[in-house]
Design a protein around this motif. Structure first.
Motif, mmCIF file in Angstrom:
data_model
loop_
_atom_site.group_PDB
_atom_site.id
_atom_site.type_symbol
_atom_site.label_atom_id
_atom_site.label_comp_id
_atom_site.label_asym_id
_atom_site.label_seq_id
_atom_site.Cartn_x
_atom_site.Cartn_y
_atom_site.Cartn_z
ATOM 1 N N SER A 1 0.540 -1.999 4.669
ATOM 2 C CA SER A 1 -0.120 -3.271 4.068
ATOM 3 C C SER A 1 0.316 -3.752 2.973
ATOM 4 O O SER A 1 0.853 -3.305 2.113
ATOM 5 C CB SER A 1 -1.815 -2.825 3.787
ATOM 6 N N ARG B 1 -4.113 -10.341 2.910
ATOM 7 C CA ARG B 1 -3.572 -8.905 3.430
ATOM 8 C C ARG B 1 -2.859 -9.196 4.564
ATOM 9 O O ARG B 1 -3.453 -9.615 5.476
ATOM 10 C CB ARG B 1 -4.794 -7.902 3.510
ATOM 11 N N SER C 1 1.014 -1.101 -0.162
ATOM 12 C CA SER C 1 0.114 -0.071 -0.021
ATOM 13 C C SER C 1 0.846 1.217 0.144
ATOM 14 O O SER C 1 2.168 1.103 0.537
ATOM 15 C CB SER C 1 -0.831 0.101 1.383
ATOM 16 N N GLY C 2 0.354 2.478 -0.381
ATOM 17 C CA GLY C 2 1.007 3.652 -0.444
ATOM 18 C C GLY C 2 1.572 4.076 0.834
ATOM 19 O O GLY C 2 2.718 4.628 0.798
ATOM 20 N N ASP C 3 0.986 3.939 1.972
ATOM 21 C CA ASP C 3 1.649 4.095 3.301
ATOM 22 C C ASP C 3 2.435 3.249 3.762
ATOM 23 O O ASP C 3 3.244 3.265 5.081
ATOM 24 C CB ASP C 3 0.273 4.307 4.494
ATOM 25 N N THR D 1 -2.040 -5.055 -8.324
ATOM 26 C CA THR D 1 -1.238 -3.603 -8.165
ATOM 27 C C THR D 1 -2.289 -2.731 -7.400
ATOM 28 O O THR D 1 -3.503 -3.205 -7.046
ATOM 29 C CB THR D 1 -1.699 -2.870 -9.617
ATOM 30 N N ILE D 2 -1.870 -1.801 -6.512
ATOM 31 C CA ILE D 2 -2.667 -0.951 -5.788
ATOM 32 C C ILE D 2 -3.164 0.409 -6.585
ATOM 33 O O ILE D 2 -2.307 1.018 -6.971
ATOM 34 C CB ILE D 2 -1.823 -0.649 -4.503
ATOM 35 N N CYS D 3 -4.229 0.607 -6.420
ATOM 36 C CA CYS D 3 -4.753 2.001 -7.000
ATOM 37 C C CYS D 3 -5.589 2.763 -5.963
ATOM 38 O O CYS D 3 -6.320 2.177 -5.327
ATOM 39 C CB CYS D 3 -6.118 1.572 -8.154
ATOM 40 N N ARG D 4 -4.925 3.997 -6.303
ATOM 41 C CA ARG D 4 -5.526 4.925 -4.941
ATOM 42 C C ARG D 4 -6.759 5.571 -5.571
ATOM 43 O O ARG D 4 -6.823 5.994 -6.676
ATOM 44 C CB ARG D 4 -4.433 6.194 -4.884
ATOM 45 N N SER D 5 -7.911 5.672 -4.878
ATOM 46 C CA SER D 5 -8.943 6.082 -5.097
ATOM 47 C C SER D 5 -9.131 7.406 -4.495
ATOM 48 O O SER D 5 -8.551 7.791 -3.733
ATOM 49 C CB SER D 5 -10.254 5.171 -4.819
ATOM 50 N N GLY D 6 -9.777 8.505 -5.267
ATOM 51 C CA GLY D 6 -9.804 9.662 -4.874
ATOM 52 C C GLY D 6 -10.774 10.642 -5.780
ATOM 53 O O GLY D 6 -11.065 10.121 -6.938
#
Length: 178
Positions: free
Chosen positions: A128, A140, A123-125, A169-174
């Motif tokens: 995870s 996870r 994950s971005g942070d 892949t991890i996609c950031r939603s926003g």
């Protein structure tokens, strides 16, 4: 030499040299260091140098003959910003390594069938990890905080597929535009 099966890059930052981690078919993770920064200052040859090797324990049996031992294959690697390396292998393990020393920090079984782990995403942070493979589930893992001392824990899993999950892949939603 062994076949290269996976790569992960630790991007250099102030005071930390860039590293490339290479997962191989002989059950090893090779550590390569960017010698350019220190070499330029010393007037030496620039490039990458091998600075270590992690041996991932265990051998699997070739399912076609059931008696021929084969080395563990390192199908997936992921470099975290803190220098931790996550690996996924042909024995169904997700393992966390100290990327500087090459020592095993924690090990998890991604599935009960010892099925190959094909990919790992972070994950971005950086708190995870997600792992997937032959058994069609995504697991996870979450890094603990405070009293848990930064240890990793299995949090949950989903099985939404009836086939191998070979890539994540991890996609950031926003609410961004464009």
């Amino acid at each position: 030499g062994a076949c290269v099966l996976s790569l992960a890059c630790h991007v250099p930052r102030e005071g930390v040299t860039g590293r490339l981690y290479v997962g191989c078919s002989d059950g090893s993770i090779r550590l390569w260091e960017d010698a350019s920064s220190s070499a330029a200052a010393a007037g030496a040859k620039r490039g990458w140098k091998c600075c270590g090797r992690i041996s991932v324990e265990g051998e699997a049996n070739d399912k076609s003959t059931t008696t021929t031992p084969i080395p563990t294959r390192i199908w997936a690697l992921c470099a975290l910003t803190d220098g931790t390396i996550a690996s996924g292998d042909s024995l169904g393990h997700v393992q966390l390594w100290d990327g500087t020393r090459g020592t095993l920090v924690q090990s998890f079984r991604q599935n009960e069938n010892n099925a190959d782990v094909f990919d790992i995403a972070v994950s971005g942070d950086g708190l995870s990890l997600f792992a997937s493979g032959v058994d069609s589930k995504v697991v996870r893992f979450r890094r603990g905080k405070g009293e848990e001392g930064g240890k990793w824990f299995t949090v949950d899993m989903v099985r939404k597929n009836s086939h191998d999950v070979r890539s994540l892949t991890i996609c950031r939603s926003g609410g961004g535009t464009g």
